[in-house]
Motif scaffolding. Structure first.
Motif, PDB file in Angstrom:
ATOM      1  N   LYS A  47       0.873  -1.143   0.059  1.00 39.89           N
ATOM      2  CA  LYS A  47       0.139  -0.008   0.063  1.00 39.89           C
ATOM      3  C   LYS A  47       0.861   1.255  -0.079  1.00 39.89           C
ATOM      4  CE  LYS A  47      -3.252  -2.696   0.328  1.00 39.89           C
ATOM      5  NZ  LYS A  47      -4.203  -3.069  -1.059  1.00 39.89           N
ATOM      6  N   SER A  48       2.151   1.131   0.023  1.00 45.95           N
ATOM      7  CA  SER A  48       3.155   2.230   0.100  1.00 45.95           C
ATOM      8  C   SER A  48       2.846   3.183  -1.279  1.00 45.95           C
ATOM      9  CB  SER A  48       4.338   1.985   0.146  1.00 45.95           C
ATOM     10  OG  SER A  48       5.251   2.977   0.028  1.00 45.95           O
ATOM     11  N   LYS A  49       3.031   4.259  -1.170  1.00 49.01           N
ATOM     12  CA  LYS A  49       2.841   5.410  -2.282  1.00 49.01           C
ATOM     13  C   LYS A  49       4.280   5.172  -3.216  1.00 49.01           C
ATOM     14  CE  LYS A  49       4.768   9.472  -0.013  1.00 49.01           C
ATOM     15  NZ  LYS A  49       4.393  10.989   0.246  1.00 49.01           N
ATOM     16  N   TYR A  50       5.270   4.620  -2.443  1.00 46.95           N
ATOM     17  CA  TYR A  50       6.463   4.551  -3.125  1.00 46.95           C
ATOM     18  C   TYR A  50       6.605   3.324  -4.196  1.00 46.95           C
ATOM     19  CZ  TYR A  50       7.867   8.165   0.095  1.00 46.95           C
ATOM     20  OH  TYR A  50       7.949   9.307   0.842  1.00 46.95           O
ATOM     21  N   LEU A  51       5.507   2.640  -4.179  1.00 46.88           N
ATOM     22  CA  LEU A  51       5.430   1.112  -4.812  1.00 46.88           C
ATOM     23  C   LEU A  51       5.096   1.475  -6.477  1.00 46.88           C
ATOM     24  CD1 LEU A  51       5.988  -1.845  -5.028  1.00 46.88           C
ATOM     25  CD2 LEU A  51       3.727  -2.255  -4.377  1.00 46.88           C
ATOM     26  N   GLY A  52       5.821   1.120  -7.414  1.00 44.47           N
ATOM     27  CA  GLY A  52       5.611   1.107  -8.655  1.00 44.47           C
ATOM     28  C   GLY A  52       4.499   0.269  -9.261  1.00 44.47           C
ATOM     29  N   SER A  53       4.526  -0.884  -8.974  1.00 46.88           N
ATOM     30  CA  SER A  53       3.587  -2.020  -9.382  1.00 46.88           C
ATOM     31  C   SER A  53       3.676  -3.377  -8.478  1.00 46.88           C
ATOM     32  CB  SER A  53       3.746  -2.487 -10.920  1.00 46.88           C
ATOM     33  OG  SER A  53       5.249  -2.911 -11.190  1.00 46.88           O
ATOM     34  N   HIS A  54       2.663  -3.991  -8.567  1.00 47.43           N
ATOM     35  CA  HIS A  54       2.601  -5.099  -7.827  1.00 47.43           C
ATOM     36  C   HIS A  54       2.063  -6.223  -8.591  1.00 47.43           C
ATOM     37  CE1 HIS A  54       0.850  -7.023  -3.608  1.00 47.43           C
ATOM     38  NE2 HIS A  54       1.940  -7.439  -4.058  1.00 47.43           N
ATOM     39  N   ILE A  55       3.063  -7.446  -8.342  1.00 45.80           N
ATOM     40  CA  ILE A  55       2.700  -8.656  -9.394  1.00 45.80           C
ATOM     41  C   ILE A  55       2.654  -9.843  -8.626  1.00 45.80           C
ATOM     42  CG2 ILE A  55       3.723 -10.029 -11.226  1.00 45.80           C
ATOM     43  CD1 ILE A  55       5.259  -7.699 -12.207  1.00 45.80           C
ATOM     44  N   MET A  56       1.734 -10.493  -8.733  1.00 41.34           N
ATOM     45  CA  MET A  56       1.559 -11.722  -8.110  1.00 41.34           C
ATOM     46  C   MET A  56       2.067 -13.177  -8.844  1.00 41.34           C
ATOM     47  SD  MET A  56      -0.327 -10.689  -5.689  1.00 41.34           S
ATOM     48  CE  MET A  56      -0.594 -12.285  -4.921  1.00 41.34           C
ATOM     49  N   ALA A  57       2.625 -13.973  -7.919  1.00 37.12           N
ATOM     50  CA  ALA A  57       3.485 -15.115  -8.643  1.00 37.12           C
ATOM     51  C   ALA A  57       2.926 -16.266  -7.836  1.00 37.12           C
ATOM     52  CB  ALA A  57       4.945 -14.737  -8.411  1.00 37.12           C
ATOM     53  N   PRO A  58       3.324 -17.598  -8.526  1.00 38.07           N
ATOM     54  CA  PRO A  58       3.020 -18.904  -7.722  1.00 38.07           C
ATOM     55  C   PRO A  58       3.683 -18.910  -6.308  1.00 38.07           C
ATOM     56  CG  PRO A  58       3.548 -19.196  -9.986  1.00 38.07           C
ATOM     57  CD  PRO A  58       3.910 -17.863  -9.752  1.00 38.07           C
ATOM     58  N   ASP A  59       2.992 -19.642  -5.473  1.00 45.67           N
ATOM     59  CA  ASP A  59       3.770 -19.891  -4.244  1.00 45.67           C
ATOM     60  C   ASP A  59       4.996 -20.486  -4.331  1.00 45.67           C
ATOM     61  OD1 ASP A  59       4.526 -20.600  -1.640  1.00 45.67           O
ATOM     62  OD2 ASP A  59       2.302 -21.399  -0.998  1.00 45.67           O
ATOM     63  N   PHE A  60       6.162 -19.795  -3.944  1.00 46.18           N
ATOM     64  CA  PHE A  60       7.516 -20.357  -4.317  1.00 46.18           C
ATOM     65  C   PHE A  60       7.929 -21.791  -3.223  1.00 46.18           C
ATOM     66  CE2 PHE A  60       8.293 -17.514  -0.657  1.00 46.18           C
ATOM     67  CZ  PHE A  60       9.390 -18.306  -0.117  1.00 46.18           C
ATOM     68  N   LYS A  61       7.123 -21.763  -2.181  1.00 44.41           N
ATOM     69  CA  LYS A  61       7.421 -22.839  -1.300  1.00 44.41           C
ATOM     70  C   LYS A  61       6.743 -24.097  -2.119  1.00 44.41           C
ATOM     71  CE  LYS A  61       7.181 -19.842   2.784  1.00 44.41           C
ATOM     72  NZ  LYS A  61       6.546 -19.453   3.997  1.00 44.41           N
ATOM     73  N   LYS A  62       5.739 -23.951  -2.739  1.00 43.95           N
ATOM     74  CA  LYS A  62       5.093 -25.395  -3.217  1.00 43.95           C
ATOM     75  C   LYS A  62       5.357 -25.232  -4.734  1.00 43.95           C
ATOM     76  CE  LYS A  62       1.154 -24.662  -0.006  1.00 43.95           C
ATOM     77  NZ  LYS A  62      -0.375 -24.513  -0.038  1.00 43.95           N
ATOM     78  N   HIS A  63       5.758 -24.618  -5.488  1.00 42.00           N
ATOM     79  CA  HIS A  63       5.833 -24.333  -6.724  1.00 42.00           C
ATOM     80  C   HIS A  63       7.046 -23.550  -7.057  1.00 42.00           C
ATOM     81  CE1 HIS A  63       1.591 -25.913  -6.842  1.00 42.00           C
ATOM     82  NE2 HIS A  63       1.389 -24.907  -6.270  1.00 42.00           N
ATOM     83  N   ARG A  64       8.019 -24.120  -7.011  1.00 42.74           N
ATOM     84  CA  ARG A  64       9.397 -23.299  -6.813  1.00 42.74           C
ATOM     85  C   ARG A  64       9.998 -23.245  -8.390  1.00 42.74           C
ATOM     86  NH1 ARG A  64      11.760 -23.379  -1.978  1.00 42.74           N
ATOM     87  NH2 ARG A  64      13.715 -22.499  -2.596  1.00 42.74           N
ATOM     88  N   LYS A  65       9.599 -24.379  -9.207  1.00 40.15           N
ATOM     89  CA  LYS A  65       9.902 -24.090 -10.594  1.00 40.15           C
ATOM     90  C   LYS A  65       9.023 -23.095 -11.374  1.00 40.15           C
ATOM     91  CE  LYS A  65       9.793 -26.487 -15.219  1.00 40.15           C
ATOM     92  NZ  LYS A  65       9.558 -27.838 -15.864  1.00 40.15           N
ATOM     93  N   GLU A  66       7.742 -23.059 -10.906  1.00 36.76           N
ATOM     94  CA  GLU A  66       6.668 -21.772 -11.517  1.00 36.76           C
ATOM     95  C   GLU A  66       7.049 -20.542 -11.139  1.00 36.76           C
ATOM     96  OE1 GLU A  66       4.950 -25.937 -11.833  1.00 36.76           O
ATOM     97  OE2 GLU A  66       6.241 -24.721 -10.361  1.00 36.76           O
ATOM     98  N   TYR A  67       7.665 -20.395  -9.858  1.00 39.58           N
ATOM     99  CA  TYR A  67       8.021 -19.091  -9.069  1.00 39.58           C
ATOM    100  C   TYR A  67       9.283 -18.759  -9.897  1.00 39.58           C
ATOM    101  CZ  TYR A  67       9.091 -15.637  -5.608  1.00 39.58           C
ATOM    102  OH  TYR A  67       9.209 -14.517  -5.073  1.00 39.58           O
ATOM    103  N   LEU A  68      10.165 -19.252 -10.276  1.00 41.48           N
ATOM    104  CA  LEU A  68      11.481 -19.216 -10.966  1.00 41.48           C
ATOM    105  C   LEU A  68      10.963 -18.537 -12.219  1.00 41.48           C
ATOM    106  CD1 LEU A  68      14.509 -19.056 -11.048  1.00 41.48           C
ATOM    107  CD2 LEU A  68      14.363 -21.219 -11.725  1.00 41.48           C
ATOM    108  N   GLU A  69      10.223 -19.266 -12.958  1.00 40.48           N
ATOM    109  CA  GLU A  69       9.876 -18.912 -14.293  1.00 40.48           C
ATOM    110  C   GLU A  69       9.130 -17.621 -14.441  1.00 40.48           C
ATOM    111  OE1 GLU A  69       7.260 -22.065 -15.512  1.00 40.48           O
ATOM    112  OE2 GLU A  69       8.834 -23.355 -16.122  1.00 40.48           O
ATOM    113  N   LYS A  70       8.364 -17.089 -13.353  1.00 39.28           N
ATOM    114  CA  LYS A  70       7.819 -15.815 -13.089  1.00 39.28           C
ATOM    115  C   LYS A  70       8.650 -14.894 -12.926  1.00 39.28           C
ATOM    116  CE  LYS A  70       4.176 -13.278 -13.044  1.00 39.28           C
ATOM    117  NZ  LYS A  70       3.099 -13.084 -14.430  1.00 39.28           N
ATOM    118  N   LEU A  71       9.634 -14.820 -11.831  1.00 41.08           N
ATOM    119  CA  LEU A  71      10.767 -14.110 -11.791  1.00 41.08           C
ATOM    120  C   LEU A  71      11.600 -13.780 -13.164  1.00 41.08           C
ATOM    121  CD1 LEU A  71      12.114 -14.884  -8.510  1.00 41.08           C
ATOM    122  CD2 LEU A  71      10.643 -13.199  -9.254  1.00 41.08           C
TER     123      LEU A  71
END
Length: 393
Positions: free
Chosen positions: A43-67
Motif C-alpha cells: 500500500k506504499s505510495k512509493y511502490l510502482g507495481s505489484h505482481i502476483m506469482a505462484p507460491d515459491f514454497k510449493k511451486h518453485r519451478k513456476e515461481y522461478l519462471e515468473k521471476l
C-alpha cells in the motif's frame, strides 16, 4: 533511473522498508508476492507495481519462471531484493540463473545459504578466529554427559536451518532447563526431519544482543557499516528485535569486517552478536543475509543500505560511510513490543517503571509513516479484523 528494483515479499514491514528507502531516492520498485494481494507493504505510495506469482514454497519451478519473465520484461536488469530468509535461500539456490536477468551482489552461489545455516557458519567463524557459543551435535558420543559437563543447563537446541525450523515450530530455538526437556526437544526435531545442535547460552540479558550491519561491495570490501543494540525482543530472550537502539560499538566492526571480507561475502548483511556479561567478549550468533528489520532505523541513523546496494549494483557506487557515533534513535515494532513488555514484566525481567522510562526516546516506527500512511492504516485494519474474529467466533 533506468534500473528498477524488484522486492520479493510485502507481507511484512521489511519489504515495506525496502520499498520506502528506495522510493525516497526515486528508485521505481516492483513488488512480487504469492499470497493475498491485499498486503500492507504493497500500500506504499512509493511502490510502482505489484505482481502476483505462484507460491515459491510449493511451486518453485513456476515461481522461478515468473521471476525470469519479470526480469526479461525490463529493458535494464532490475536489482533484486529478497525481504525474508526463505526468499534469500531461493535466490541463492537459483543464483546463476537469476543473475542473467537481475543484478544481485553475491558472486559465490551457496555462500548465503552457508552463512544462514548455523553449523557451517560456526565452522567458518571458528576457522577465522571469531568466537561462537560452545556447541555439541546430537549424534556425538556421551551427548547428555557432555552437555551437563561442558554446556550446563539451561541450554538451547538450535536448528542448522532457521527458516525451516521456524516454519514448523513457530519459534527460533528450544529452551531446555534439564536433560528431560533436552531429550524431548531433540525428539521433536528428529520427528520433523530437522537438523539441530545443542548450544551453551551466553550469559547476559537481552540488551546484551548487538548487531553489526554492513555492506560489502562488488570488489569485496566493506564500504558502509553501523552498529545497534537490542533492548527488547519478541519472543523474549530468543526472538527478533522489537525495540532496538542505534549505538556505536567499534569492537563489532573490528571483528565483523575482516571476517565477512575473508569469507568472500557480498551485499548487505547483519551479524548478530551477544556480549558475555561475565567476560565482556562478543560471540557471533547468526548472520542475516537479507535486508534487516532495522532497515528504517539504519536509514534514519545515516545510511540507506538498500540504496547503497542499488547504486553498487548499477555501477554507480556511493562514497563509503560508517556511522561512528550513537544517534540515540530507537526502532520500535509497536505491536510485538507490547507483547514483549507484557512477557518481560510477567517473568520479572523488567519493571513497569523501567519500561515507561525507556519509551521516552526518539523512535522510528516499523510500519507507520506520516508521509506514507497507507500501509499503516491497512495494517491496523488487518490487525483489528483478526482481533474481532477471535472475540466473536
Amino acid at each position: 533511473m533506468a534500473n528498477k528494483a524488484v522486492v520479493l515479499g510485502t507481507n511484512y514491514y521489511i519489504g515495506l522498508s525496502i520499498i520506502r528507502t528506495l522510493g525516497y531516492e526515486g528508485v521505481e520498485t516492483i513488488a512480487v508476492d504469492y499470497t493475498d494481494k491485499d498486503l500492507y507493504g504493497s500500500k506504499s505510495k512509493y511502490l510502482g507495481s505489484h505482481i502476483m506469482a505462484p507460491d515459491f514454497k510449493k511451486h518453485r519451478k513456476e515461481y522461478l519462471e515468473k521471476l525470469i519473465e519479470i526480469g526479461m520484461s525490463e529493458k535494464e536488469k532490475p536489482v533484486l531484493f529478497p525481504s525474508a530468509d526463505p526468499y534469500a535461500e531461493f535466490v541463492d539456490e537459483n543464483l546463476e540463473v537469476l543473475k542473467k536477468y537481475y543484478l544481485i551482489p553475491m558472486e559465490d552461489q551457496g555462500l548465503w545459504t552457508k552463512v544462514m545455516k548455523k553449523e557451517t557458519l560456526n565452522q567458518m567463524a571458528r576457522e577465522n578466529g571469531v568466537l561462537v557459543p560452545e556447541t555439541i551435535m546430537p549424534d556425538e558420543e556421551n551427548l547428555y554427559e557432555r552437555v551437563n559437563a561442558e554446556l550446563g543447563y539451561p541450554c538451547i537446541v538450535k536448528p542448522t536451518d532457521s527458516p525451516a525450523f521456524v516454519s514448523v515450530f513457530r519459534r527460533k530455538i528450544f529452551y531446555c532447563q534439564n536433560e528431560e526437556e533436552l531429550k524431548t526437544a531433540l525428539q521433536k526435531a528428529n520427528e520433523e526431519g530437522l537438523e539441530v545442535f545443542v548450544q551453551r547460552i551466553i550469559p547476559g540479558f537481552d540488551d546484551h544482543m548487538y548487531t553489526f550491519d554492513y555492506y560489502v561491495d562488488r570488489s569485496g570490501k566493506v564500504t558502509h557499516w553501523m552498529t545497534c543494540r537490542k533492548l527488547r525482543q519478541f519472543p523474549i530472550n530468543f526472538g527478533a528485535s522489537v525495540y532496538t537502539e542505534q549505538v556505536h560499538v567499534p569492537e563489532l566492526a573490528e571483528i565483523g569486517i575482516p571476517f565477512v571480507e575473508k569469507i568472500g561475502y557480498r551485499g548487505f548483511g547483519e551479524i548478530e552478536f551477544k556480549k558475555d556479561s561475565e567476560t565482556g567478549k562478543f560471540y557471533l550468533i547468526e548472520i542475516n543475509t537479507r535486508t534487516t528489520s532495522l532497515n528504517e532505523l539504519l536509514y534514519r541513523a545515516g545510511i540507506n543500505f538498500t540504496y547503497v546496494a542499488y547504486r553498487d549494483m548499477i555501477g554507480k557506487p556511493l562514497e563509503p560511510k560508517a556511522v561512528e557515533w550513537s544517534t540515540g534513535l530507537v526502532f520500535q515494532y509497536l505491536f510485538e513490543d507490547v507483547l514483549a513488555i507484557r512477557d518481560y514484566i510477567r517473568e520479572g525481567q523488567l519493571t513497569l517503571g523501567g519500561v515507561i522510562k525507556s519509551l521516552f526516546r526518539k523512535k522510528v516506527p516499523a510500519v507507520w509513516s506520516i508521509n506514507d500512511p497507507g500501509p499503516g492504516f491497512n495494517y491496523v485494519s488487518t490487525v483489528m479484523g483478526k482481533i474481532m474474529k477471535k472475540v466473536f467466533r
